[in-house]
Every structure is written in C-alpha cells, then in structure tokens.
Write an enzyme that holds these catalytic residues in place. Structure first.
Site, PDB file in Angstrom:
ATOM      1  N   ARG A  18      59.393  52.277  68.769  1.00 42.85           N
ATOM      2  CA  ARG A  18      60.725  52.284  68.121  1.00 42.85           C
ATOM      3  C   ARG A  18      60.962  50.969  67.397  1.00 42.85           C
ATOM      4  O   ARG A  18      60.620  49.829  67.885  1.00 42.85           O
ATOM      5  CB  ARG A  18      61.967  52.801  68.747  1.00 42.85           C
ATOM      6  N   HIS A 126      60.396  53.810  59.586  1.00 44.00           N
ATOM      7  CA  HIS A 126      60.243  54.564  60.889  1.00 44.00           C
ATOM      8  C   HIS A 126      59.252  55.491  60.809  1.00 44.00           C
ATOM      9  O   HIS A 126      59.009  56.107  61.894  1.00 44.00           O
ATOM     10  CB  HIS A 126      61.618  55.079  61.072  1.00 44.00           C
ATOM     11  N   ARG A 129      56.006  55.071  63.254  1.00 44.41           N
ATOM     12  CA  ARG A 129      56.183  55.556  64.588  1.00 44.41           C
ATOM     13  C   ARG A 129      55.695  57.106  64.707  1.00 44.41           C
ATOM     14  O   ARG A 129      54.995  57.457  65.516  1.00 44.41           O
ATOM     15  CB  ARG A 129      57.451  55.090  65.438  1.00 44.41           C
ATOM     16  N   HIS A 152      59.837  59.234  76.261  1.00 44.29           N
ATOM     17  CA  HIS A 152      60.814  60.394  76.096  1.00 44.29           C
ATOM     18  C   HIS A 152      60.700  61.057  77.691  1.00 44.29           C
ATOM     19  O   HIS A 152      60.078  61.275  78.338  1.00 44.29           O
ATOM     20  CB  HIS A 152      60.170  61.339  75.062  1.00 44.29           C
ATOM     21  N   TYR A 161      55.271  67.112  67.895  1.00 44.38           N
ATOM     22  CA  TYR A 161      54.297  66.390  67.596  1.00 44.38           C
ATOM     23  C   TYR A 161      52.889  67.466  67.867  1.00 44.38           C
ATOM     24  O   TYR A 161      51.965  67.415  66.828  1.00 44.38           O
ATOM     25  CB  TYR A 161      53.788  65.176  68.074  1.00 44.38           C
TER      26      TYR A 161
END
Length: 204
Positions: A18, A126, A129, A152, A161
């Site tokens: 991030r 962003h 990522r 996460h 994903y």
C-alpha cells in the site's frame, strides 16, 4: 520518470504494498540481498497535522514480503544511490530527504507524464498494488498465502483477485476455443473447395 523513483514503482507493484506502507519503509526494513521487505509501520496523512508514522491498522498488515529476484538489482542500486546508511533513513523520499505526500505524488515524480508516455494515461499509482496482487493470484497461490502477502485479515480481498484470475483464465480458454473452431472451419472450407466435383458423363 526520474531514476530516483523507478524502484518505488517496482517495489509497490511486485511486493504488493500500500502507499502508506511503501512510503514508510526504512533502510532497516529492506534486505536487498535476501530479497525481503519487512512491513512494520505505515504513514497516514492527517489534515492539519501532516504525515503520521504508526503501526499498520491490522495485525495482518505487519508482515514480511519476499521481493522477486528480477527487481532486486534496481532496489540495490536505489539503496546505494539515494538512501542514507542510517537504519532509520526512509527508503523513498523527495530529493531533500522528506517523505512523499500521496497528494504531491504527481508533482514530485511526474506520474501523469510517465503513464501518458506509456500509453496508459488513466493509470493511478494505487493500481500498481492491484496489478501486483493480480499477478500473485495468477501464480496459483492459495487464499491464505495471498492474504499473508497482501496484508489482509479477511479472505474476501484475496478471493476477489483469485476470482478475477479465474475469469481471465476462462476468457483465455474461450478465445483459444474460438480460434480452434475458426481454424477447423477454414480447413473444412479449403478441403471442400479442392475436392473433385465428380466424374464426367459417359459417352453413348
């Protein structure tokens, strides 16, 4: 793009970090020989206060990430050229050594100009990522493995994903199938055109 920021782009993408994580990396967090990055803190931009350094929001955010060997040379060069030997020195900064504000990113590294030259003017920082996460999902990693790499607590993000990767794989399979059908149709048509139309009539 200034070479000072090339490693920033590579690390953000291929280590799936991030913005707050990559901007808070210190020299002591990076082992460019072993190919490992330790995520233990993050920058948060607070209006009226500035950039506040603190721990990741979740326990999963505090993690170790393996760096692909292919980008290690660029990371080593960056450390040698732009980062002080002090263990607490920030890895990615402005030329004056200050942290990079997310809101100032375009001005500092010329992001819009860089992505425009690449032909992807709508690409946001962003998105790097997201790209890294998608590539990681395509390796066949398990949901738990992706969770650990992405930082996460919930499996939901990792599964998104994985789902996107499955959708892409199905699309590829469909495209291959369509190509095969098209070739078969073409071959069948060519074969029909070259076959004899029949024998001539017998003379009386």
């Amino acid at each position: 793009m200034d070479e000072r920021y090339c490693a920033l782009v590579l690390v953000t993408t291929f280590a799936c970090l991030r913005w707050g994580e990559v901007s808070a990396l210190q020299r002591q967090d990076v082992d460019a020989d072993a190919g490992a990055i330790r995520v233990r803190q993050t920058f948060t931009e607070v209006r009226g206060v500035g950039m506040v350094l603190g721990p990741p929001k979740s326990r999963a955010g505090r993690r170790a990430v393996s760096v692909p060997a292919a980008i290690l040379p660029a990371l080593r060069e960056h450390l040698a050229a732009f980062v002080d030997d002090n263990p607490e020195a920030l890895v990615f900064t402005t030329p004056s050594g200050r942290p990079i504000w997310r809101g100032n990113l375009n001005k500092v590294i010329g992001w819009s100009t860089a992505v425009g030259k690449l032909g992807v003017p709508g690409l946001h920082f962003h998105d790097l990522r997201h790209t890294g996460n998608t590539i990681a999902a395509r390796t066949g990693a398990s949901t738990r493995e992706l969770m650990a790499r992405m930082g996460h607590d919930s499996a939901q993000a990792a599964m998104i994903y994985q789902h996107a990767t499955s959708e892409a794989d199905r699309a590829i399979a469909q495209a291959v199938s369509d190509a095969v059908k098209a070739e078969r149709k073409k071959a069948k048509k060519a074969s029909a055109g070259s076959s004899p139309k029949g024998k001539g009539k017998k003379r009386g």
